[in-house]
Motif scaffolding. Structure first.
Motif: not given
Lengths: 116, 132
Positions: A53, A55-57, B51, B55, B58-59, B64, B67
């Motif tokens: 998570l 990393a995504l942020a 989860i 993520a 998502g990357i 985005i 999340i």
């Protein structure tokens, strides 16, 4: 150049997080009894999803997304011990015992109180 | 495509592969898991891996919004684990207890059937003797 640094940081976080998830699942498969498997699932597993998570942020590089990811990570860090503790307490008080090569049972004198 | 982008692309793909392996190992534990709490623990771990998977996706895709889905999934997973723990507590017996109960019940039934058979046999013999 700053975006390159962000990308490399994201790559590092992604790899480390997925490695932690792999370690957690190997621990879940290899450890001998329920109570030791709980260590793997609730520590390394939470670490893995939290790092992914983050990393995504980092990849999004946006304040709102970063705050949401941080809130999610804090939420997981708060709830993982609670659920693991609830499950362990329920399992122990119902009568699931430690594995055959467990050295010490600290709860042995605390006989299950609420068995009904 | 410069160096950093290539590295990120490769590492996200590697991470997806590693997370898939992690999924598989967890599912092996859920299928094999000798007791109910083991399976509940496996489901908890499965949610954590999902989860992470979301993520990573998502990357990879750049959406985005994923999340929020990850946070919602974490919430649902926590509630499910708590509910299952309450269920283990309210069921109040282990798999061994259930097995033992079933075995004693089967033993009792077998004994009762044997007695009944003997009684019927005896009655039949008595009847034959009377007829003679």
């Amino acid at each position: 150049m700053i975006s390159d640094v962000i990308m490399l940081l994201t790559a590092a976080f992604v790899l480390i997080g997925s490695f932690f998830a792999l370690v957690a699942s190997i621990g879940l498969l290899r450890l001998p009894d329920l109570y030791s498997r709980m260590h793997a699932a609730s520590k390394a597993g939470t670490m893995g999803s939290g790092l992914l998570l983050i990393a995504l942020a980092v990849h999004a590089a946006d304040a709102g997304v970063f705050a949401r990811a941080l809130a999610g990570v804090v939420f997981f860090l708060l709830t993982a011990p609670i659920s693991a503790h609830l499950l362990a307490k329920a399992a122990y008080s119902v009568g699931y015992r430690l594995g055959p090569n467990a050295v010490r049972d600290e709860m042995a004198d605390h006989t299950p109180a609420e068995r009904d | 495509m410069n160096f950093a982008e290539t590295v990120l692309d490769y590492s996200v793909n590697i991470a997806l592969v590693i997370l898939s392996i992690s999924f598989l190992l967890t599912i092996i534990r859920i299928v094999r898991g000798p007791t109910l709490p083991d399976r509940i623990l496996g489901l908890d771990m499965l949610v954590a891996a999902a989860i992470g998977f979301i993520a990573a996706i998502g990357i990879k895709t750049g959406f985005i919004l994923y999340i929020d889905i990850a946070i919602a999934l974490g919430l649902v997973g926590f509630l499910a684990t708590v509910a299952f723990a309450r269920f283990v507590l309210s069921r109040g017996k282990t798999e061994d207890d259930i097995l033992r109960e079933v075995r004693t019940a089967a033993e009792d039934a077998r004994k009762k059937a044997n007695e009944e058979r003997k009684r019927i046999e005896k009655a039949r013999r008595q009847e034959e003797r009377l007829n003679r």
